[in-house]
Design a protein around this motif. Structure first.
Motif, PDB file in Angstrom:
ATOM      1  N   TYR A 194      -1.912  -0.360  17.342  1.00 24.88           N
ATOM      2  CA  TYR A 194      -1.984  -1.247  16.186  1.00 24.88           C
ATOM      3  C   TYR A 194      -1.357  -0.594  14.958  1.00 24.88           C
ATOM      4  O   TYR A 194      -1.561   0.591  14.701  1.00 24.88           O
ATOM      5  CB  TYR A 194      -3.433  -1.575  15.856  1.00 24.88           C
ATOM      6  CG  TYR A 194      -4.181  -2.316  16.933  1.00 24.88           C
ATOM      7  CD1 TYR A 194      -4.874  -1.626  17.922  1.00 24.88           C
ATOM      8  CD2 TYR A 194      -4.203  -3.710  16.951  1.00 24.88           C
ATOM      9  CE1 TYR A 194      -5.566  -2.298  18.911  1.00 24.88           C
ATOM     10  CE2 TYR A 194      -4.896  -4.397  17.930  1.00 24.88           C
ATOM     11  CZ  TYR A 194      -5.565  -3.688  18.909  1.00 24.88           C
ATOM     12  OH  TYR A 194      -6.259  -4.363  19.885  1.00 24.88           O
ATOM     13  N   CYS A 195      -0.696  -1.407  14.199  1.00 21.61           N
ATOM     14  CA  CYS A 195      -0.140  -1.007  12.915  1.00 21.61           C
ATOM     15  C   CYS A 195      -1.139  -1.422  11.822  1.00 21.61           C
ATOM     16  O   CYS A 195      -1.710  -2.511  11.881  1.00 21.61           O
ATOM     17  CB  CYS A 195       1.194  -1.721  12.726  1.00 21.61           C
ATOM     18  SG  CYS A 195       2.001  -1.467  11.155  1.00 21.61           S
ATOM     19  N   ARG A 196      -1.314  -0.534  10.836  1.00 16.98           N
ATOM     20  CA  ARG A 196      -2.227  -0.823   9.732  1.00 16.98           C
ATOM     21  C   ARG A 196      -1.555  -0.480   8.422  1.00 16.98           C
ATOM     22  O   ARG A 196      -0.922   0.555   8.294  1.00 16.98           O
ATOM     23  CB  ARG A 196      -3.503   0.002   9.867  1.00 16.98           C
ATOM     24  CG  ARG A 196      -4.533  -0.227   8.769  1.00 16.98           C
ATOM     25  CD  ARG A 196      -5.672   0.772   8.886  1.00 16.98           C
ATOM     26  NE  ARG A 196      -6.771   0.456   7.982  1.00 16.98           N
ATOM     27  CZ  ARG A 196      -7.811   1.275   7.763  1.00 16.98           C
ATOM     28  NH1 ARG A 196      -7.900   2.427   8.412  1.00 16.98           N
ATOM     29  NH2 ARG A 196      -8.763   0.904   6.939  1.00 16.98           N
ATOM     30  N   GLY A 197      -1.746  -1.359   7.449  1.00 18.09           N
ATOM     31  CA  GLY A 197      -1.299  -1.093   6.092  1.00 18.09           C
ATOM     32  C   GLY A 197      -2.493  -1.136   5.161  1.00 18.09           C
ATOM     33  O   GLY A 197      -3.243  -2.099   5.165  1.00 18.09           O
ATOM     34  N   ARG A 198      -2.682  -0.068   4.399  1.00 16.34           N
ATOM     35  CA  ARG A 198      -3.843   0.001   3.519  1.00 16.34           C
ATOM     36  C   ARG A 198      -3.458   0.478   2.134  1.00 16.34           C
ATOM     37  O   ARG A 198      -2.825   1.520   1.977  1.00 16.34           O
ATOM     38  CB  ARG A 198      -4.908   0.919   4.109  1.00 16.34           C
ATOM     39  CG  ARG A 198      -6.235   0.869   3.351  1.00 16.34           C
ATOM     40  CD  ARG A 198      -7.286   1.761   3.996  1.00 16.34           C
ATOM     41  NE  ARG A 198      -8.602   1.545   3.435  1.00 16.34           N
ATOM     42  CZ  ARG A 198      -9.027   2.074   2.283  1.00 16.34           C
ATOM     43  NH1 ARG A 198      -8.223   2.842   1.572  1.00 16.34           N
ATOM     44  NH2 ARG A 198     -10.255   1.829   1.860  1.00 16.34           N
ATOM     45  N   TYR A 199      -3.887  -0.303   1.135  1.00 13.13           N
ATOM     46  CA  TYR A 199      -3.719   0.097  -0.269  1.00 13.13           C
ATOM     47  C   TYR A 199      -5.068   0.442  -0.881  1.00 13.13           C
ATOM     48  O   TYR A 199      -5.195   1.394  -1.645  1.00 13.13           O
ATOM     49  CB  TYR A 199      -3.032  -1.036  -1.034  1.00 13.13           C
ATOM     50  CG  TYR A 199      -2.839  -0.740  -2.494  1.00 13.13           C
ATOM     51  CD1 TYR A 199      -3.630  -1.385  -3.456  1.00 13.13           C
ATOM     52  CD2 TYR A 199      -1.890   0.167  -2.919  1.00 13.13           C
ATOM     53  CE1 TYR A 199      -3.451  -1.117  -4.796  1.00 13.13           C
ATOM     54  CE2 TYR A 199      -1.714   0.442  -4.272  1.00 13.13           C
ATOM     55  CZ  TYR A 199      -2.499  -0.208  -5.206  1.00 13.13           C
ATOM     56  OH  TYR A 199      -2.328   0.064  -6.537  1.00 13.13           O
ATOM     57  N   SER A 200      -6.053  -0.371  -0.519  1.00 12.66           N
ATOM     58  CA  SER A 200      -7.413  -0.159  -0.979  1.00 12.66           C
ATOM     59  C   SER A 200      -8.334  -0.878   0.002  1.00 12.66           C
ATOM     60  O   SER A 200      -7.866  -1.498   0.964  1.00 12.66           O
ATOM     61  CB  SER A 200      -7.621  -0.699  -2.387  1.00 12.66           C
ATOM     62  OG  SER A 200      -7.502  -2.110  -2.383  1.00 12.66           O
ATOM     63  N   ARG A 201      -9.626  -0.840  -0.243  1.00  8.88           N
ATOM     64  CA  ARG A 201     -10.541  -1.525   0.665  1.00  8.88           C
ATOM     65  C   ARG A 201     -10.247  -3.027   0.697  1.00  8.88           C
ATOM     66  O   ARG A 201     -10.370  -3.672   1.743  1.00  8.88           O
ATOM     67  CB  ARG A 201     -11.979  -1.300   0.217  1.00  8.88           C
ATOM     68  CG  ARG A 201     -13.014  -1.872   1.158  1.00  8.88           C
ATOM     69  CD  ARG A 201     -14.422  -1.577   0.678  1.00  8.88           C
ATOM     70  NE  ARG A 201     -14.693  -0.149   0.651  1.00  8.88           N
ATOM     71  CZ  ARG A 201     -15.856   0.372   0.260  1.00  8.88           C
ATOM     72  NH1 ARG A 201     -16.838  -0.423  -0.132  1.00  8.88           N
ATOM     73  NH2 ARG A 201     -16.032   1.668   0.266  1.00  8.88           N
ATOM     74  N   ALA A 202      -9.826  -3.570  -0.398  1.00 13.25           N
ATOM     75  CA  ALA A 202      -9.574  -5.017  -0.467  1.00 13.25           C
ATOM     76  C   ALA A 202      -8.211  -5.400   0.108  1.00 13.25           C
ATOM     77  O   ALA A 202      -7.995  -6.567   0.439  1.00 13.25           O
ATOM     78  CB  ALA A 202      -9.667  -5.479  -1.903  1.00 13.25           C
ATOM     79  N   TYR A 203      -7.336  -4.434   0.173  1.00 12.79           N
ATOM     80  CA  TYR A 203      -5.973  -4.707   0.654  1.00 12.79           C
ATOM     81  C   TYR A 203      -5.722  -3.828   1.870  1.00 12.79           C
ATOM     82  O   TYR A 203      -5.173  -2.726   1.765  1.00 12.79           O
ATOM     83  CB  TYR A 203      -4.948  -4.448  -0.442  1.00 12.79           C
ATOM     84  CG  TYR A 203      -5.144  -5.346  -1.641  1.00 12.79           C
ATOM     85  CD1 TYR A 203      -5.904  -4.916  -2.722  1.00 12.79           C
ATOM     86  CD2 TYR A 203      -4.598  -6.630  -1.666  1.00 12.79           C
ATOM     87  CE1 TYR A 203      -6.106  -5.746  -3.809  1.00 12.79           C
ATOM     88  CE2 TYR A 203      -4.797  -7.454  -2.753  1.00 12.79           C
ATOM     89  CZ  TYR A 203      -5.552  -7.010  -3.819  1.00 12.79           C
ATOM     90  OH  TYR A 203      -5.752  -7.834  -4.892  1.00 12.79           O
ATOM     91  N   ASP A 204      -6.144  -4.351   2.988  1.00 10.86           N
ATOM     92  CA  ASP A 204      -6.184  -3.571   4.225  1.00 10.86           C
ATOM     93  C   ASP A 204      -5.820  -4.519   5.362  1.00 10.86           C
ATOM     94  O   ASP A 204      -6.582  -5.444   5.657  1.00 10.86           O
ATOM     95  CB  ASP A 204      -7.584  -2.991   4.417  1.00 10.86           C
ATOM     96  CG  ASP A 204      -7.660  -2.001   5.574  1.00 10.86           C
ATOM     97  OD1 ASP A 204      -8.725  -1.383   5.750  1.00 10.86           O
ATOM     98  OD2 ASP A 204      -6.658  -1.829   6.306  1.00 10.86           O
TER      99      ASP A 204
END
Length: 116
Positions: free
Chosen positions: A94-104
């Protein structure tokens, strides 16, 4: 928002695969990107992660020296080069993009099977 993985498949032990993840719908260059995998019956685990600029990366001990994560912020893609594959690398990746808890964000996954 979309994260679309590609490049999975069946490969023999010792072989190589290159996974790609195409991102859209968010500011890719601001996000830490990572690859996770989940083998049947096991929990999802982090494989590799790369910082937003690509300047830093880290790997699970089990893949160090065999896998390489990279990103292209101009093309909104993140890749995982997998060499010297082992049967225990078999999993959905799986690919994951995370900026913050709300933007995940997560992709749908791509199957990698290492078998002779």
């Amino acid at each position: 928002v979309q994260l679309v993985e590609s490049g999975g498949g069946l490969v023999q032990p010792g072989g190589s695969l290159r996974l790609s993840c195409a991102a859209s719908g968010f500011t890719f260059s601001r996000y830490e990107m990572s690859w996770y995998r989940q083998a049947s019956g096991l929990e999802r685990e982090l494989v590799a992660a790369i910082s937003s600029t690509g300047g830093n990366s880290n790997y699970a001990d089990s893949v160090k020296g065999r896998f390489t994560i990279s990103r292209d912020n101009a093309k909104n893609t993140v890749s995982l080069q997998m060499n010297s594959l082992k049967p225990e690398d078999t999993a959905v990746y799986y690919c994951r993009g995370r900026y913050s808890r709300a933007y995940d964000y997560w992709g749908q996954g791509t199957q990698v099977t290492v078998s002779s």
